[in-house]
Design an enzyme around this catalytic site. Structure first.
Site, short mmCIF file in Angstrom:
data_model
loop_
_atom_site.label_atom_id
_atom_site.label_comp_id
_atom_site.label_asym_id
_atom_site.label_seq_id
_atom_site.Cartn_x
_atom_site.Cartn_y
_atom_site.Cartn_z
N CYS A 114 0.81 -1.23 0.00
CA CYS A 114 0.00 0.00 0.00
C CYS A 114 0.84 1.28 0.00
O CYS A 114 0.41 2.31 -0.50
CB CYS A 114 -0.94 0.01 1.20
SG CYS A 114 -2.09 -1.36 1.14
N HIS A 277 -3.65 7.12 1.25
CA HIS A 277 -3.89 5.82 0.62
C HIS A 277 -5.30 5.39 1.00
O HIS A 277 -5.70 5.48 2.17
CB HIS A 277 -2.85 4.82 1.12
CG HIS A 277 -3.28 3.40 0.92
ND1 HIS A 277 -3.64 2.92 -0.32
CD2 HIS A 277 -3.47 2.38 1.80
CE1 HIS A 277 -4.01 1.65 -0.19
NE2 HIS A 277 -3.92 1.30 1.08
N ASN A 307 -9.87 -0.46 -2.40
CA ASN A 307 -8.46 -0.24 -2.08
C ASN A 307 -7.62 -0.83 -3.22
O ASN A 307 -7.62 -2.04 -3.42
CB ASN A 307 -8.17 -0.95 -0.74
CG ASN A 307 -6.71 -0.87 -0.31
OD1 ASN A 307 -5.83 -0.58 -1.12
ND2 ASN A 307 -6.46 -1.13 0.96
N1 COA Z 1 -19.33 -9.42 5.02
C1 COA Z 1 -20.03 -9.74 6.10
N2 COA Z 1 -19.47 -10.07 7.28
C2 COA Z 1 -18.14 -10.06 7.33
C3 COA Z 1 -17.34 -9.74 6.22
C4 COA Z 1 -17.99 -9.40 5.02
N3 COA Z 1 -17.32 -9.08 3.90
N4 COA Z 1 -16.04 -9.81 6.58
C5 COA Z 1 -16.01 -10.17 7.87
N5 COA Z 1 -17.27 -10.32 8.33
C6 COA Z 1 -17.71 -10.70 9.67
C7 COA Z 1 -16.68 -11.51 10.43
O1 COA Z 1 -16.78 -12.87 10.09
C8 COA Z 1 -17.08 -11.25 11.86
O2 COA Z 1 -18.16 -12.08 12.18
P1 COA Z 1 -18.32 -12.70 13.66
O3 COA Z 1 -18.43 -11.54 14.58
O4 COA Z 1 -19.54 -13.51 13.55
O5 COA Z 1 -17.07 -13.50 13.89
C9 COA Z 1 -17.59 -9.82 11.83
O6 COA Z 1 -17.88 -9.52 10.46
C10 COA Z 1 -16.61 -8.81 12.37
O7 COA Z 1 -15.33 -9.08 11.81
P2 COA Z 1 -14.11 -8.13 12.05
O8 COA Z 1 -12.95 -8.58 11.22
O9 COA Z 1 -13.87 -7.93 13.52
O10 COA Z 1 -14.74 -6.79 11.43
P3 COA Z 1 -14.23 -5.32 11.51
O11 COA Z 1 -15.28 -4.48 12.05
O12 COA Z 1 -12.86 -5.21 12.09
O13 COA Z 1 -14.12 -4.97 9.95
C11 COA Z 1 -12.44 -4.79 8.29
C12 COA Z 1 -13.27 -5.74 9.13
C13 COA Z 1 -11.48 -5.63 7.47
C14 COA Z 1 -13.35 -4.00 7.38
C15 COA Z 1 -11.67 -3.84 9.22
O14 COA Z 1 -11.02 -4.55 10.24
C16 COA Z 1 -10.67 -3.01 8.50
O15 COA Z 1 -10.99 -2.25 7.62
N6 COA Z 1 -9.39 -3.10 8.88
C17 COA Z 1 -8.35 -2.41 8.18
C18 COA Z 1 -8.03 -3.20 6.96
C19 COA Z 1 -7.32 -2.42 5.92
O16 COA Z 1 -7.46 -1.23 5.83
N7 COA Z 1 -6.54 -3.13 5.15
C20 COA Z 1 -5.78 -2.54 4.13
C21 COA Z 1 -4.58 -1.98 4.75
S1 COA Z 1 -3.70 -1.09 3.68
#
Ligand code: COA
Length: 350
Positions: A114, A277, A307
């Site tokens: 990234c 980013h 992204n």
């Molecule tokens: N659709 C529906 N549910 C989803 C899902 C999707 N696409 N992806 C994950 N879930 C579910 C998980 O299984 C979990 O379910 P559970 O509670 O039953 O176990 C629940 O949603 C919460 O998961 P979690 O990973 O804790 O969600 P979150 O609120 O942290 O959101 C991201 C997930 C990835 C969106 C978030 O963590 C994020 O944006 N992190 C930064 C990632 C990023 O920017 N990456 C690029 C870096 S450059």
């Protein structure tokens, strides 16, 4: 010593738009979940066979070169950032050099995910400053759609990423106080596995000094780099602990932006535009709030592109410029954070 200025920007996204509703056909997810957690409504996915990371980079490069008022023959160095190269090797830099029929110039690939584009820009900036090159093409391009797990198993990663490319041409300027004022690069490898694609790779756990020559003769050797078992266990897809990435990103983004401003005796009130980013809209909003920036001081477009990793900063920069958000003399900060972890910023006076 010269300063570098951006003489032209270009961007390209594939024609094919893939909405959150399209995503729902492949996995258990919802438009509401994706928009609420990431801000993304749709992303562009490359044509399966006709478009590669390099071909998208070429399209963006053509526009940047034309806007710089030069031709591909004038480019004297290429820096290409991507995590999704056409081939494991050689890198996309030489493929772009061939595709654009450039001279036998140097072509360097940057693998910083990234923050790849900001790193690439910083590398190019050093070559311009020393007077070694006069027209450097810096490209960030990604074709994520070929490397994601579109089953429910991979939904926390797959809904985030999109395809596209951005490019700039960097040239020297003697106009003091203009162009790239500074770049700041950082890394912390302690969390390398938190956001990573492990295979194909040379890390295979079963490799040891005790490996016998016999293993080389029964097909094991080739299997170590990419095996059927790896594919069966979905180990060929990116792996991400999203919440952990989020926590570090919201700490490092503001730090590296303030580092850039302070190094130049400037403050957030001097910023015309922050181009972060496009990791996640919630991360950008958190950073904006922490730095006390107005809505018109931050450019976000993740809603439409997802992204795009190394392509996200140059795409956003090009789009902001095309929309007239950046004018001569404006202070612009590019900032990125991602896998590695690596994070970086570049402060520019347009
Ligand atoms: N659709 C529906 N549910 C989803 C899902 C999707 N696409 N992806 C994950 N879930 C579910 C998980 O299984 C979990 O379910 P559970 O509670 O039953 O176990 C629940 O949603 C919460 O998961 P979690 O990973 O804790 O969600 P979150 O609120 O942290 O959101 C991201 C997930 C990835 C969106 C978030 O963590 C994020 O944006 N992190 C930064 C990632 C990023 O920017 N990456 C690029 C870096 S450059």
């Amino acid at each position: 010593m010269f300063q570098s200025k951006i003489a032209g920007t270009g961007m390209y996204v594939p024609a094919n738009v893939f909405t959150n509703q399209d995503m729902m056909k492949f996995m258990d997810t919802s438009d509401e979940w994706i928009q609420e957690r990431t801000g993304i409504k749709e992303r562009h996915f490359a044509h399966r066979t006709d478009e590669t990371t390099t071909t998208m980079g070429v399209e963006a490069a053509k526009i940047a070169i034309e806007r710089a008022g030069i031709t591909p023959q004038d480019i004297d160095f290429i820096v290409f950032a991507t995590l999704s190269p056409d081939y494991y090797f050689p890198g996309c830099g030489v493929l772009l050099q061939r595709a654009m029929q450039m001279k036998e110039i140097g072509a360097l690939d940057v693998r910083n995910q990234c923050s790849g584009f900001v790193y690439a820009l910083s590398v190019a900036d050093q070559f311009i400053k020393t007077g070694m090159y006069k027209n450097i093409l810096v490209v960030g391009a990604e074709k994520h759609s070929f490397g994601l797990d579109f089953s429910t198993r991979g939904r926390n990663v797959s809904v985030i990423f999109g395809d596209g490319a951005g490019a700039v041409v960097l040239q020297p300027t003697e106009d003091a106080g203009r162009g790239i004022l500074s770049t700041h690069l950082h890394s912390d490898g302690n969390n390398a596995e938190i956001l990573a694609m492990y295979n194909p790779g040379t890390h295979a756990n079963h490799w040891s000094k005790e490996t016998k020559l016999a293993d080389f003769n029964d097909g094991e050797m080739g299997d170590m780099f990419m095996s059927h078992a790896m594919i069966d266990n979905a180990q060929n897809f990116p792996n991400m602990d999203g919440p952990s990435v989020f926590k570090v990103a919201v700490e490092k983004f503001p730090q590296v932006i303030m580092e850039a401003l302070k190094a130049n005796g400037l403050d957030t009130s001097d910023l015309r535009l922050l181009i972060p980013h496009q990791a996640n809209l919630r991360i950008s909003q958190f950073v904006q709030k922490k730095l006390g920036l107005r809505d018109d001081q931050v450019h976000n477009n993740i809603q439409r592109y997802g992204n795009t990793t190394a392509a996200s900063v140059p795409i956003a920069l090009c789009e902001a410029w095309e929309q007239g958000k950046i004018k001569e003399g404006d202070l612009v900060c590019l900032a990125a954070f991602g896998s590695g972890f690596t994070w970086a910023s570049a402060l520019l006076r347009w």
